[in-house]
Scaffold this motif. Structure first.
Motif, mmCIF file in Angstrom:
data_model
loop_
_atom_site.group_PDB
_atom_site.id
_atom_site.type_symbol
_atom_site.label_atom_id
_atom_site.label_comp_id
_atom_site.label_asym_id
_atom_site.label_seq_id
_atom_site.Cartn_x
_atom_site.Cartn_y
_atom_site.Cartn_z
ATOM 1 N N PHE A 168 15.968 -30.306 -27.938
ATOM 2 C CA PHE A 168 16.162 -31.217 -29.073
ATOM 3 C C PHE A 168 17.630 -31.483 -29.342
ATOM 4 O O PHE A 168 17.997 -32.605 -29.704
ATOM 5 N N PHE A 169 18.473 -30.485 -29.143
ATOM 6 C CA PHE A 169 19.910 -30.780 -29.238
ATOM 7 C C PHE A 169 20.253 -31.891 -28.240
ATOM 8 O O PHE A 169 21.064 -32.768 -28.528
ATOM 9 N N MET A 170 19.620 -31.867 -27.089
ATOM 10 C CA MET A 170 19.890 -32.901 -26.084
ATOM 11 C C MET A 170 19.289 -34.241 -26.488
ATOM 12 O O MET A 170 19.958 -35.267 -26.399
ATOM 13 N N ARG A 171 18.020 -34.239 -26.947
ATOM 14 C CA ARG A 171 17.435 -35.514 -27.376
ATOM 15 C C ARG A 171 18.273 -36.117 -28.508
ATOM 16 O O ARG A 171 18.404 -37.322 -28.597
ATOM 17 N N PHE A 172 18.860 -35.289 -29.349
ATOM 18 C CA PHE A 172 19.576 -35.829 -30.508
ATOM 19 C C PHE A 172 20.919 -36.459 -30.131
ATOM 20 O O PHE A 172 21.624 -36.976 -30.998
ATOM 21 N N TRP A 173 21.212 -36.516 -28.848
ATOM 22 C CA TRP A 173 22.274 -37.405 -28.381
ATOM 23 C C TRP A 173 21.927 -38.837 -28.775
ATOM 24 O O TRP A 173 22.791 -39.676 -28.939
ATOM 25 N N PHE A 174 20.616 -39.127 -28.923
ATOM 26 C CA PHE A 174 20.265 -40.496 -29.334
ATOM 27 C C PHE A 174 20.704 -40.762 -30.778
ATOM 28 O O PHE A 174 20.967 -41.895 -31.147
ATOM 29 N N LEU A 175 20.823 -39.725 -31.581
ATOM 30 C CA LEU A 175 21.321 -39.934 -32.957
ATOM 31 C C LEU A 175 22.829 -40.195 -32.943
ATOM 32 O O LEU A 175 23.341 -41.006 -33.709
ATOM 33 N N GLU A 176 23.514 -39.493 -32.071
ATOM 34 C CA GLU A 176 24.964 -39.692 -31.933
ATOM 35 C C GLU A 176 25.221 -41.142 -31.518
ATOM 36 O O GLU A 176 26.087 -41.813 -32.067
ATOM 37 N N TYR A 177 24.436 -41.641 -30.572
ATOM 38 C CA TYR A 177 24.683 -42.965 -29.999
ATOM 39 C C TYR A 177 24.210 -44.091 -30.928
ATOM 40 O O TYR A 177 24.941 -45.043 -31.184
ATOM 41 N N TYR A 178 22.973 -43.978 -31.409
ATOM 42 C CA TYR A 178 22.388 -45.097 -32.162
ATOM 43 C C TYR A 178 22.605 -45.002 -33.675
ATOM 44 O O TYR A 178 22.414 -45.981 -34.392
ATOM 45 N N GLU A 179 22.951 -43.810 -34.168
ATOM 46 C CA GLU A 179 23.126 -43.641 -35.618
ATOM 47 C C GLU A 179 24.509 -43.122 -35.992
ATOM 48 O O GLU A 179 24.759 -42.843 -37.164
ATOM 49 N N ASP A 180 25.379 -42.956 -34.994
ATOM 50 C CA ASP A 180 26.715 -42.379 -35.247
ATOM 51 C C ASP A 180 26.612 -41.051 -35.988
ATOM 52 O O ASP A 180 27.450 -40.731 -36.834
ATOM 53 N N PHE A 181 25.570 -40.317 -35.686
ATOM 54 C CA PHE A 181 25.374 -39.044 -36.383
ATOM 55 C C PHE A 181 26.036 -37.902 -35.621
ATOM 56 O O PHE A 181 25.867 -37.774 -34.409
ATOM 57 N N ASP A 182 26.797 -37.097 -36.340
ATOM 58 C CA ASP A 182 27.206 -35.803 -35.777
ATOM 59 C C ASP A 182 27.452 -34.852 -36.936
ATOM 60 O O ASP A 182 27.542 -35.284 -38.094
ATOM 61 N N LEU A 183 27.592 -33.600 -36.621
ATOM 62 C CA LEU A 183 27.917 -32.635 -37.661
ATOM 63 C C LEU A 183 29.325 -32.932 -38.152
ATOM 64 O O LEU A 183 30.216 -33.181 -37.331
ATOM 65 N N PRO A 184 29.541 -32.917 -39.472
ATOM 66 C CA PRO A 184 30.882 -33.204 -39.992
ATOM 67 C C PRO A 184 31.892 -32.192 -39.460
ATOM 68 O O PRO A 184 31.572 -31.010 -39.342
ATOM 69 N N HIS A 185 33.096 -32.692 -39.138
ATOM 70 C CA HIS A 185 34.130 -31.812 -38.582
ATOM 71 C C HIS A 185 35.121 -31.335 -39.634
ATOM 72 O O HIS A 185 35.570 -30.209 -39.610
ATOM 73 N N GLU A 186 35.475 -32.266 -40.560
ATOM 74 C CA GLU A 186 36.586 -31.961 -41.465
ATOM 75 C C GLU A 186 36.148 -30.967 -42.536
ATOM 76 O O GLU A 186 35.152 -31.204 -43.214
ATOM 77 N N PRO A 187 36.893 -29.886 -42.715
ATOM 78 C CA PRO A 187 36.604 -29.033 -43.858
ATOM 79 C C PRO A 187 37.073 -29.760 -45.133
ATOM 80 O O PRO A 187 37.959 -30.619 -45.040
ATOM 81 N N PRO A 188 36.613 -29.494 -46.317
ATOM 82 C CA PRO A 188 35.516 -28.549 -46.515
ATOM 83 C C PRO A 188 34.157 -29.234 -46.394
ATOM 84 O O PRO A 188 34.016 -30.360 -46.830
ATOM 85 N N HIS A 189 33.191 -28.557 -45.772
ATOM 86 C CA HIS A 189 31.825 -29.087 -45.834
ATOM 87 C C HIS A 189 31.003 -28.114 -46.648
ATOM 88 O O HIS A 189 31.210 -26.931 -46.609
ATOM 89 N N GLU A 190 30.077 -28.644 -47.316
ATOM 90 C CA GLU A 190 29.163 -27.816 -48.123
ATOM 91 C C GLU A 190 27.757 -28.266 -47.834
ATOM 92 O O GLU A 190 27.417 -29.392 -48.159
#
Ligand code: GSH
Length: 270
Positions: A168-190
């Motif tokens: 599923f981590f691999m399938r969710f490459w489709f979210l990165e590509y089609y939804e610009d989704f990724d885990l936020p990088h910049e701190p702070p995240h909550e």
């Protein structure tokens, strides 16, 4: 227990549930002990296959040498672990096994959230779906912080939980590509995502889990991004993005704008 002569798995090659079985066998060095037979998801299921499954269409299924049928990837995964016990992938210690089983129980909602997100066609729902996906990652992060705060995997090595989640981590490459989704990088995240990112990135890079690539996922799952799952045909299209021919390697990368544009067969190289 002695292993049966030859087991058969009927599967759809890019299916994440089937990849779980391939990863488990790769970890054991036993990929050749199972005969993987390919089923085309864009065609109606053949009568002989429906007879074996008693009418259900979901794959993978495992067929024993006696012709008995097992369904459900997690059930089949356990069966393979039981008939090929060495090297063990599941934890032997009861407490550790319970912990990886608890983590395994998180896979259903994680998977559903990602698929609902990629198939969404309403731009107004995007933000809520993004937040829902982040909540799923936060839940995994929290689980890892409780049970394995300092390591990379849940236990010492890539094991059962990693086998279950990596497809599923691999399938969710489709979210990165089609939804610009990724885990936020910049701190702070909550809440924070560092721990689950470390886990995900190590899972994605593991040598036993390289059955599919980002390019293959992005190209084949175009129709999912447009709302059509399981090889279904979209209006105006003659071919599904899941067809075997033309091979995905020769096709162009699909347009990223899933909300504003519907690509034709020609644009997709189909
Ligand atoms: N819960 C099942 C899900 C299997 C599943 O949904 N497989 C998909 C392919 S990725 C499928 O066969 N879809 C076509 C269908 O259900 O007819 C499992 O873990 O094996």
């Amino acid at each position: 227990m002695t292993a049966p002569a030859k087991l058969i798995v009927h599967h759809i090659p890019v299916c994440p549930f089937s990849q779980r079985l391939e990863i488990l066998l790769a970890l054991k060095g036993l990929r050749n002990r199972v005969d993987f037979r390919v089923v085309d998801i864009t065609q109606p299921r053949a009568e002989w296959l429906l007879k074996k499954t008693r009418g259900t269409t979901a794959l993978p299924i495992l067929e024993t040498p006696e012709g008995r049928i097992l369904k459900e990837s997690l059930v089949i995964l356990q069966y393979l672990e039981d008939v090929f016990p060495q090297p063990a992938v599941a934890q032997a210690d009861p407490y550790r096994r319970a912990v990886e089983n608890m983590m395994t129980r998180l896979e259903g909602e994680f998977c559903t959230q990602g698929y609902v997100f990629v198939m969404n066609q309403n731009p107004e729902r995007r933000e809520a779906l993004r937040e829902g996906m982040l909540k799923q990652y936060a839940r995994l992060n929290d689980f890892l912080m409780e049970h394995a705060p300092d390591g990379t995997y849940l236990f010492e090595d890539f094991g059962w939980a990693e086998t279950v989640f990596t497809p599923f981590f691999m399938r969710f490459w489709f979210l990165e590509y089609y939804e610009d989704f990724d885990l936020p990088h910049e701190p702070p995240h909550e809440p924070p995502y560092e721990r689950v990112r470390r886990w995900r990135d190590a899972c994605l890079a593991h040598p036993a889990a390289q059955q599919v690539s980002k390019e293959e996922i992005v190209k084949l799952y175009y129709d999912y991004a447009k709302g059509a799952g399981n090889g279904a045909l979209l209006p105006g299209r003659q071919r599904s993005s899941f067809v075997f021919e033309p091979d995905w390697r020769g096709r162009p990368w699909p347009p990223k704008d899933k909300y504003g544009h519907s690509a034709t067969d020609e644009e997709l190289g189909l």
